[in-house]
Write a protein that holds these residues in place. Structure first.
Motif, PDB file in Angstrom:
ATOM      1  N   UNK A   1     -17.929 -22.050 -31.580  1.00  0.00           N
ATOM      2  CA  UNK A   1     -17.684 -20.848 -32.374  1.00  0.00           C
ATOM      3  C   UNK A   1     -18.196 -21.086 -33.789  1.00  0.00           C
ATOM      4  N   UNK A   2     -18.342 -19.999 -34.522  1.00  0.00           N
ATOM      5  CA  UNK A   2     -18.794 -20.053 -35.904  1.00  0.00           C
ATOM      6  C   UNK A   2     -18.001 -19.026 -36.712  1.00  0.00           C
ATOM      7  N   UNK A   3     -17.828 -19.290 -37.991  1.00  0.00           N
ATOM      8  CA  UNK A   3     -17.058 -18.385 -38.841  1.00  0.00           C
ATOM      9  C   UNK A   3     -17.620 -18.429 -40.262  1.00  0.00           C
ATOM     10  N   UNK A   4     -17.340 -17.356 -40.976  1.00  0.00           N
ATOM     11  CA  UNK A   4     -17.783 -17.232 -42.370  1.00  0.00           C
ATOM     12  C   UNK A   4     -16.757 -16.384 -43.102  1.00  0.00           C
ATOM     13  N   UNK A   5     -16.159 -16.968 -44.120  1.00  0.00           N
ATOM     14  CA  UNK A   5     -15.143 -16.270 -44.902  1.00  0.00           C
ATOM     15  C   UNK A   5     -15.623 -16.192 -46.348  1.00  0.00           C
TER      16      UNK A   5
END
Length: 208
Positions: free
Chosen positions: A143-147
């Protein structure tokens, strides 16, 4: 010829009393880690939800590198006496603080023991926090995320507004990802045998 009947009854349930151990605590599973809001992506902030614990630190300092703020949890009145482990190995820094805070996406679960009477947990009078890290499986998963937090999308602080001062500028970005699976090396099929797992996280913050 009579009819053929078969009845299968399955009963299951958690025991009302754990007789094999005197330890008391709470398990924070993967689902809670993924679904509950985490301050700055720090999974250890969920230790404050365990029964018998009180957070005594500053809420502004809960970032993964804020070891003192992350470790400021009092269990059963024993301040400063907590112990942190990772997969059973010590994860301690100077001053009874946690040494390394893993990204939330790399944590399978962790247990907060607030009453540790077993000999294996006899190093402290406070809480024991043991983290279990994720591992690879037979399927490739990741998975990948960006906040991002930008002050352009937020209103000024109430007290700064009352004082006629401009809002503080804060550039906040946190991004990363995880990936794992079986090991395949041509002649070697790692299915059900050998796995890999890796994670990456970057935290960028600038004050204006």
């Amino acid at each position: 010829v009579g009819g053929l009947e078969e009845t299968v009854t399955v009963e299951g349930g958690a025991p009302l009393l754990e007789t094999r151990s005197a330890s008391q605590g709470q398990v924070i599973d993967e689902k809670r880690i993924q679904l509950m809001p985490l301050s700055d992506g720090n999974p250890f902030t969920l230790t404050r939800l365990a029964a018998g614990t009180v957070y005594t630190g500053d809420l502004k300092f809960s970032r993964p590198f804020d070891n003192a703020g992350t470790s400021a949890v009092t269990a059963n009145g024993a301040a400063g006496g907590n112990e942190f482990t990772m997969d059973g190995s010590p994860n301690m820094a100077n001053g009874r603080r946690v040494a390394f805070v893993p990204p939330a996406g790399a944590v399978q679960e962790f247990k907060v023991e607030t009453a540790t009477f077993d000999a294996q947990q006899g190093h402290t009078a406070g809480a024991t926090v043991n983290v279990t890290m994720k591992a690879g499986t037979n399927s490739f998963r990741g998975d990948a995320y960006y906040h991002i937090r930008d002050e352009k999308f937020s209103k000024n602080d109430f007290f700064l507004e009352q004082a006629g001062q401009p809002k503080a500028q804060l550039d906040y970005k946190r991004f990363g990802g995880t990936f794992g699976g079986p090991v395949h090396l041509g002649f070697y099929n790692g299915r059900n045998k050998t796995f890999f797992f890796g994670d990456y996280e970057r935290f960028h913050q600038e004050w204006g």
